[in-house]
Design a protein around this motif. Structure first.
Motif, mmCIF file in Angstrom:
data_model
loop_
_atom_site.group_PDB
_atom_site.id
_atom_site.type_symbol
_atom_site.label_atom_id
_atom_site.label_comp_id
_atom_site.label_asym_id
_atom_site.label_seq_id
_atom_site.Cartn_x
_atom_site.Cartn_y
_atom_site.Cartn_z
ATOM 1 N N LEU A 1 47.761 55.615 -8.925
ATOM 2 C CA LEU A 1 47.805 55.917 -10.355
ATOM 3 C C LEU A 1 46.631 55.249 -11.065
ATOM 4 C CD1 LEU A 1 50.746 56.086 -12.797
ATOM 5 C CD2 LEU A 1 48.893 54.491 -13.336
ATOM 6 N N VAL A 2 45.989 56.025 -11.935
ATOM 7 C CA VAL A 2 44.932 55.491 -12.794
ATOM 8 C C VAL A 2 45.328 55.758 -14.244
ATOM 9 C CG1 VAL A 2 42.524 55.677 -13.511
ATOM 10 C CG2 VAL A 2 43.121 55.833 -11.076
ATOM 11 N N TYR A 3 45.300 54.703 -15.059
ATOM 12 C CA TYR A 3 45.540 54.859 -16.493
ATOM 13 C C TYR A 3 44.254 54.578 -17.239
ATOM 14 C CZ TYR A 3 46.772 53.860 -21.289
ATOM 15 O OH TYR A 3 46.781 53.847 -22.662
ATOM 16 N N SER A 4 43.852 55.502 -18.114
ATOM 17 C CA SER A 4 42.668 55.320 -18.939
ATOM 18 C C SER A 4 43.082 55.133 -20.386
ATOM 19 C CB SER A 4 41.721 56.521 -18.811
ATOM 20 O OG SER A 4 40.599 56.369 -19.657
ATOM 21 N N GLY A 5 42.879 53.935 -20.901
ATOM 22 C CA GLY A 5 43.138 53.655 -22.307
ATOM 23 C C GLY A 5 41.816 53.634 -23.045
ATOM 24 N N ALA A 6 41.429 54.783 -23.579
ATOM 25 C CA ALA A 6 40.092 54.931 -24.152
ATOM 26 C C ALA A 6 40.041 56.198 -24.984
ATOM 27 C CB ALA A 6 39.050 54.974 -23.038
ATOM 28 N N SER A 7 38.856 56.496 -25.512
ATOM 29 C CA SER A 7 38.667 57.747 -26.249
ATOM 30 C C SER A 7 38.814 58.933 -25.298
ATOM 31 C CB SER A 7 37.276 57.776 -26.877
ATOM 32 O OG SER A 7 36.273 57.848 -25.860
ATOM 33 N N ASN A 8 39.023 60.119 -25.848
ATOM 34 C CA ASN A 8 39.142 61.315 -25.010
ATOM 35 C C ASN A 8 37.881 61.542 -24.183
ATOM 36 O OD1 ASN A 8 41.730 61.895 -25.884
ATOM 37 N ND2 ASN A 8 41.042 63.246 -27.526
ATOM 38 N N ARG A 9 36.740 61.330 -24.789
ATOM 39 C CA ARG A 9 35.480 61.554 -24.074
ATOM 40 C C ARG A 9 35.344 60.598 -22.892
ATOM 41 N NH1 ARG A 9 29.434 61.566 -26.875
ATOM 42 N NH2 ARG A 9 28.260 62.096 -24.987
ATOM 43 N N PHE A 10 35.677 59.334 -23.111
ATOM 44 C CA PHE A 10 35.604 58.351 -22.033
ATOM 45 C C PHE A 10 36.627 58.675 -20.949
ATOM 46 C CE2 PHE A 10 36.446 54.336 -19.923
ATOM 47 C CZ PHE A 10 35.195 53.736 -19.830
ATOM 48 N N SER A 11 37.844 59.018 -21.364
ATOM 49 C CA SER A 11 38.896 59.336 -20.391
ATOM 50 C C SER A 11 38.559 60.573 -19.566
ATOM 51 C CB SER A 11 40.238 59.530 -21.105
ATOM 52 O OG SER A 11 40.719 58.305 -21.621
ATOM 53 N N LYS A 12 37.845 61.517 -20.160
ATOM 54 C CA LYS A 12 37.411 62.695 -19.406
ATOM 55 C C LYS A 12 36.447 62.284 -18.293
ATOM 56 C CE LYS A 12 35.742 67.440 -19.983
ATOM 57 N NZ LYS A 12 34.822 67.425 -18.831
ATOM 58 N N THR A 13 35.577 61.321 -18.588
ATOM 59 C CA THR A 13 34.688 60.794 -17.551
ATOM 60 C C THR A 13 35.492 60.137 -16.441
ATOM 61 O OG1 THR A 13 32.913 60.419 -19.154
ATOM 62 C CG2 THR A 13 32.786 59.193 -17.093
ATOM 63 N N ILE A 14 36.527 59.387 -16.815
ATOM 64 C CA ILE A 14 37.395 58.749 -15.811
ATOM 65 C C ILE A 14 38.111 59.811 -14.975
ATOM 66 C CG2 ILE A 14 39.388 57.242 -15.461
ATOM 67 C CD1 ILE A 14 36.759 55.886 -16.468
ATOM 68 N N LYS A 15 38.558 60.876 -15.630
ATOM 69 C CA LYS A 15 39.212 61.973 -14.906
ATOM 70 C C LYS A 15 38.271 62.549 -13.852
ATOM 71 C CE LYS A 15 38.890 66.029 -16.157
ATOM 72 N NZ LYS A 15 38.045 67.208 -15.794
ATOM 73 N N ASP A 16 37.016 62.767 -14.220
ATOM 74 C CA ASP A 16 36.036 63.318 -13.277
ATOM 75 C C ASP A 16 35.814 62.375 -12.097
ATOM 76 O OD1 ASP A 16 35.746 65.535 -14.900
ATOM 77 O OD2 ASP A 16 33.976 64.763 -15.940
ATOM 78 N N ILE A 17 35.775 61.076 -12.378
ATOM 79 C CA ILE A 17 35.599 60.091 -11.305
ATOM 80 C C ILE A 17 36.801 60.092 -10.364
ATOM 81 C CG2 ILE A 17 35.491 57.602 -10.840
ATOM 82 C CD1 ILE A 17 33.770 57.331 -13.369
ATOM 83 N N VAL A 18 38.006 60.101 -10.941
ATOM 84 C CA VAL A 18 39.230 60.106 -10.127
ATOM 85 C C VAL A 18 39.292 61.369 -9.265
ATOM 86 C CG1 VAL A 18 41.758 60.201 -10.199
ATOM 87 C CG2 VAL A 18 40.506 58.658 -11.727
ATOM 88 N N ASN A 19 38.912 62.498 -9.847
ATOM 89 C CA ASN A 19 38.953 63.767 -9.108
ATOM 90 C C ASN A 19 37.968 63.792 -7.947
ATOM 91 O OD1 ASN A 19 40.932 64.665 -10.792
ATOM 92 N ND2 ASN A 19 39.695 66.190 -11.854
ATOM 93 N N MET A 20 36.919 62.980 -8.026
ATOM 94 C CA MET A 20 35.982 62.891 -6.903
ATOM 95 C C MET A 20 36.656 62.292 -5.674
ATOM 96 S SD MET A 20 32.449 61.615 -8.711
ATOM 97 C CE MET A 20 31.697 62.547 -10.063
ATOM 98 N N VAL A 21 37.697 61.507 -5.907
ATOM 99 C CA VAL A 21 38.470 60.945 -4.803
ATOM 100 C C VAL A 21 39.578 61.907 -4.409
ATOM 101 C CG1 VAL A 21 39.850 59.002 -3.995
ATOM 102 C CG2 VAL A 21 37.973 58.618 -5.631
#
Length: 248
Positions: free
Chosen positions: A179-199
């Motif tokens: 599980l990854v939780y991103s507590g940030a702006s939508n734009r930042f969290s979208k970047t985190i989503k892309d990183i997580v999806n790479m895994v």
């Protein structure tokens, strides 16, 4: 209000004494409250504010308010305020956080949204998860949040989301993070989503709900988004984090 302190430019931490019967709700993942000055009767003065922390022994609610506009000014100028609860949709993925047990979890924070990480981390620890926190190096530094995380025994790693992208990917892979939780702006969290999806897109992704919330009660419609052809009020409805980014 028993304590009011400016912790950053225009950011104030408030400690508010609340009735014991609402403390349990305030400690829930994704909880937020509606605050307004006791002198303002109209609900138009309600301001939705994320819960930072709750002291269950002394019935103290802690929140962080950014001084922005007349409604927050009335709150900050008051000694007595009205606290309306409960509201629980400050995070997308609440159920997934609550149901994650005995796993490795990552919490990535940036900006004011790091405030609502305390209840998330507390719940993950209570469910016997291992939690590591990554804080974006350019984020505002909220010492109160960092101190609370440290008191929970959490390691905080300072990162650059671009330069350290491969480090984050490697950490998620090596530790079999579920599980990854991103507590940030939508734009930042979208970047985190892309990183997580790479895994792997099978890794659970939860994010702070930063969609526009005006009334906080599903009445005004300001938070409504079109999801699969249906209007969804995001202050009241849990939305899959990855689906949310498809409509951004």
């Amino acid at each position: 209000i028993i304590e009011k302190k400016e912790i950053f430019n225009g950011l104030f931490k408030l400690k508010i004494e609340v009735p014991k019967k609402i403390v349990h709700d305030l400690s829930s993942v994704g909880s937020y409250v509606l605050l307004k000055s006791k002198n303002k009767n109209d609900s138009i003065y309600n301001v939705p504010i994320s819960v930072m922390d709750v002291d269950k022994d002394s019935n103290i609610l802690e929140v962080v308010i950014k001084q922005l506009g007349i409604k927050t000014k009335y709150i900050l100028d008051s000694d007595d305020i009205i606290v309306k609860v409960p509201y629980f949709n400050g995070i997308f993925g609440v159920d997934k956080i609550n149901k994650t047990h005995n796993s490795n979890c990552v919490v990535i924070l940036n900006g004011l949204s790091q405030v609502n990480s305390i209840n998330v981390v507390k719940k993950l620890i209570a469910n016997n998860n291992k939690v590591e926190v990554f804080l974006y190096k350019n984020s505002i530094k909220l010492k109160d949040v960092e101190e609370k995380l440290n008191n929970l025994g959490i390691n905080i790693h300072i990162i650059d989301i671009e330069e350290d992208k491969n480090l984050i990917i490697d950490y998620i892979k090596r530790n079999n993070v579920n599980l990854v939780y991103s507590g940030a702006s939508n734009r930042f969290s979208k970047t985190i989503k892309d990183i997580v999806n790479m895994v792997s897109e099978d890794i659970t992704l939860a994010i702070s709900n930063n969609n526009l919330i005006c009334c906080g009660e599903g009445i005004c419609g300001a938070c409504t988004v079109n999801l699969n052809g249906q209007p969804v009020k995001t202050c009241k409805t849990q939305v899959d984090s990855r689906d949310f980014f498809r409509i951004m």
